[in-house]
Design an enzyme around this catalytic site. Structure first.
Site, PDB file in Angstrom:
ATOM      1  N   SER A   5      -2.591   1.040  -4.350  1.00 25.33           N
ATOM      2  CA  SER A   5      -3.097   2.149  -3.541  1.00 25.33           C
ATOM      3  C   SER A   5      -4.455   2.627  -4.035  1.00 25.33           C
ATOM      4  CB  SER A   5      -2.102   3.310  -3.609  1.00 25.33           C
ATOM      5  OG  SER A   5      -2.669   4.473  -3.072  1.00 25.33           O
ATOM      6  N   ALA A   6      -5.269   3.092  -3.102  1.00 28.22           N
ATOM      7  CA  ALA A   6      -6.561   3.680  -3.473  1.00 28.22           C
ATOM      8  C   ALA A   6      -6.382   5.069  -4.057  1.00 28.22           C
ATOM      9  CB  ALA A   6      -7.446   3.758  -2.230  1.00 28.22           C
ATOM     10  N   ASP A  19       0.879  -1.154   0.000  1.00 25.56           N
ATOM     11  CA  ASP A  19       0.000   0.000   0.000  1.00 25.56           C
ATOM     12  C   ASP A  19       0.931   1.222   0.000  1.00 25.56           C
ATOM     13  OD1 ASP A  19      -2.342   1.615   0.631  1.00 25.56           O
ATOM     14  OD2 ASP A  19      -1.525   1.739   2.650  1.00 25.56           O
ATOM     15  N   LEU A  20       0.428   2.378  -0.395  1.00 28.03           N
ATOM     16  CA  LEU A  20       1.314   3.548  -0.487  1.00 28.03           C
ATOM     17  C   LEU A  20       1.201   4.429   0.769  1.00 28.03           C
ATOM     18  CD1 LEU A  20       3.213   5.246  -2.353  1.00 28.03           C
ATOM     19  CD2 LEU A  20       1.160   6.337  -3.238  1.00 28.03           C
ATOM     20  N   ASP A  21       0.050   5.096   0.900  1.00 29.74           N
ATOM     21  CA  ASP A  21      -0.144   6.026   2.020  1.00 29.74           C
ATOM     22  C   ASP A  21      -0.082   5.277   3.350  1.00 29.74           C
ATOM     23  OD1 ASP A  21      -0.559   8.138   0.290  1.00 29.74           O
ATOM     24  OD2 ASP A  21      -2.715   7.891   0.245  1.00 29.74           O
ATOM     25  N   GLU A  81      -0.022  -3.410   4.597  1.00 30.02           N
ATOM     26  CA  GLU A  81      -1.142  -2.472   4.714  1.00 30.02           C
ATOM     27  C   GLU A  81      -1.180  -1.776   6.071  1.00 30.02           C
ATOM     28  OE1 GLU A  81      -3.761  -0.754   4.096  1.00 30.02           O
ATOM     29  OE2 GLU A  81      -4.055  -1.194   1.996  1.00 30.02           O
ATOM     30  N   ASP A  82      -1.614  -0.527   6.068  1.00 30.24           N
ATOM     31  CA  ASP A  82      -1.734   0.193   7.346  1.00 30.24           C
ATOM     32  C   ASP A  82      -3.190   0.475   7.704  1.00 30.24           C
ATOM     33  OD1 ASP A  82      -2.096   2.166   5.296  1.00 30.24           O
ATOM     34  OD2 ASP A  82      -1.909   3.670   6.875  1.00 30.24           O
ATOM     35  N   LYS A 125      -8.615   6.307   6.487  1.00 29.15           N
ATOM     36  CA  LYS A 125      -7.419   5.643   5.947  1.00 29.15           C
ATOM     37  C   LYS A 125      -7.789   4.491   5.023  1.00 29.15           C
ATOM     38  CE  LYS A 125      -4.078   6.968   9.404  1.00 29.15           C
ATOM     39  NZ  LYS A 125      -3.247   6.568  10.530  1.00 29.15           N
ATOM     40  N   THR A 134       1.675  10.093   4.178  1.00 29.43           N
ATOM     41  CA  THR A 134       0.865  11.164   3.596  1.00 29.43           C
ATOM     42  C   THR A 134      -0.412  11.377   4.408  1.00 29.43           C
ATOM     43  OG1 THR A 134       0.105   9.449   2.126  1.00 29.43           O
ATOM     44  CG2 THR A 134       1.608  11.066   1.177  1.00 29.43           C
ATOM     45  N   LYS A 170     -11.072  -0.391  -1.536  1.00 27.88           N
ATOM     46  CA  LYS A 170     -10.883  -1.310  -0.410  1.00 27.88           C
ATOM     47  C   LYS A 170     -12.050  -1.096   0.556  1.00 27.88           C
ATOM     48  CE  LYS A 170      -5.929  -0.410  -0.803  1.00 27.88           C
ATOM     49  NZ  LYS A 170      -4.772   0.242  -0.221  1.00 27.88           N
TER      50      LYS A 170
HETATM   51  P1  B16 Z   1      -6.731  10.303  -3.141  1.00 26.88           P
HETATM   52  P2  B16 Z   1      -3.711   4.098   0.254  1.00 26.88           P
HETATM   53  C1  B16 Z   1      -5.573   6.010   0.327  1.00 26.88           C
HETATM   54  O1  B16 Z   1      -4.316   5.563  -0.040  1.00 26.88           O
HETATM   55  C2  B16 Z   1      -5.524   6.811   1.613  1.00 26.88           C
HETATM   56  O2  B16 Z   1      -5.179   5.991   2.699  1.00 26.88           O
HETATM   57  C3  B16 Z   1      -6.884   7.409   1.872  1.00 26.88           C
HETATM   58  O3  B16 Z   1      -6.863   8.173   3.057  1.00 26.88           O
HETATM   59  C4  B16 Z   1      -7.298   8.271   0.676  1.00 26.88           C
HETATM   60  O4  B16 Z   1      -8.603   8.808   0.857  1.00 26.88           O
HETATM   61  C5  B16 Z   1      -7.273   7.409  -0.587  1.00 26.88           C
HETATM   62  O5  B16 Z   1      -5.986   6.872  -0.746  1.00 26.88           O
HETATM   63  C6  B16 Z   1      -7.631   8.200  -1.827  1.00 26.88           C
HETATM   64  O6  B16 Z   1      -6.642   9.159  -2.058  1.00 26.88           O
HETATM   65  O7  B16 Z   1      -7.690  11.336  -2.660  1.00 26.88           O
HETATM   66  O8  B16 Z   1      -5.299  10.791  -3.202  1.00 26.88           O
HETATM   67  O9  B16 Z   1      -7.171   9.668  -4.438  1.00 26.88           O
HETATM   68  O10 B16 Z   1      -3.580   3.996   1.740  1.00 26.88           O
HETATM   69  O11 B16 Z   1      -4.655   3.092  -0.378  1.00 26.88           O
HETATM   70  O12 B16 Z   1      -2.385   4.155  -0.468  1.00 26.88           O
HETATM   71 MG    MG Z   2      -2.671   3.148   3.509  1.00 21.88          MG
END
Ligand code: B16
Ligand code: MG
Length: 222
Positions: free
Chosen positions: A113-114, A8-10, A168-169, A44, A16, A144
């Site tokens: 990542s989402a 996962d990224l964030d 994953e976090d 998250k 972030t 997710k």
């Molecule tokens: P964006 P991940 C997710 O990233 C974040 O954890 C989540 O807080 C955020 O709303 C989502 O990405 C969408 O991000 O607005 O930049 O498209 O943890 O799946 O890497």
């Molecule tokens: Mg994450």
């Protein structure tokens, strides 16, 4: 045998979450209500529009679809301003070393990542061309805990889910990994991520070979 590591990224590669929090909090303040760090936990791993729905529910605010789109765009504009300050120094401790260890062990590595901002974040971190596959919010349609993002990442690595392990976090992300048939390593305490198969607090000092042996043992027990 584990052949692929999916990250996962964030919150896993880079912190972030504090920028998402700041941008959502500023929006909440503009709308006239308080948004706390505890509230932010619920966002998250969740998609941008779902995050907005949760935020509006916390503030008790009703909005039309058009207004929601404008609010999400406003938050994202602010968020992109904040993440444009990222540098390779912002990679979480031990991450780069761990990625190189995985490479040396001939494991394939992917980002799942989402976030639709994944390309900008990877560029800021100097990792645009580093991963064997990058699957992000621009490529998938189901957020997710749906496993789509991880299943797509495994496919892009040319692997089956059983050959992959997910880092994953977020609670929603751990669930997604399991629904996709993968072992989930929770980056966070057992308290915060009780369903992860293994929990790590950070990548600092972590031996990839040792961790993958632990994963293999889990698979044999299950
Ligand atoms: P964006 P991940 C997710 O990233 C974040 O954890 C989540 O807080 C955020 O709303 C989502 O990405 C969408 O991000 O607005 O930049 O498209 O943890 O799946 O890497
Ligand atoms: Mg994450």
């Amino acid at each position: 045998m584990i052949q692929g590591c999916i990250f996962d990224l964030d919150g896993v590669i880079v912190d972030t979450a504090r920028f998402h929090f700041q941008a959502w909090q500023e929006l909440a303040h503009e709308l006239g209500f308080e948004f706390t760090e505890k509230d932010n936990e619920r966002l998250k791993g969740v998609s941008r529009m779902q995050s907005l729905e949760i935020l509006l529910e916390i503030g008790g605010i009703k909005a039309t679809e058009e207004e929601k789109k404008a609010l999400a765009d406003r938050k994202n504009q602010r968020y992109r301003e904040l993440i444009s300050t990222l540098t390779p120094q912002d990679l979480l401790p031990g991450v780069m070393d761990f990625l190189y260890q995985a490479r040396r062990l001939n494991k394939n590595i992917a980002i799942a990542s989402a976030s639709k901002n994944t390309p900008l974040i990877l560029e800021r971190l100097g990792l645009s061309n580093f991963f064997d596959a990058v699957v992000d919010g621009n490529k998938i349609t189901k957020a997710k805990p749906d496993p789509e993002v991880f299943i797509t990442a495994a496919k892009e690595l040319g692997l089956v889910p059983e050959e992959c392990v997910v880092f994953e976090d977020a609670v929603a992300g751990v669930k997604a990994a399991h629904l996709g048939g993968m072992i989930a390593i929770g980056v966070g305490t057992k308290d915060r991520l009780p369903d992860a198969d293994i929990n790590i607090l950070s990548f600092q000092g972590l031996r990839c070979k040792h961790l993958l042996e632990q994963v293999q043992n889990k698979i044999e027990i299950y």
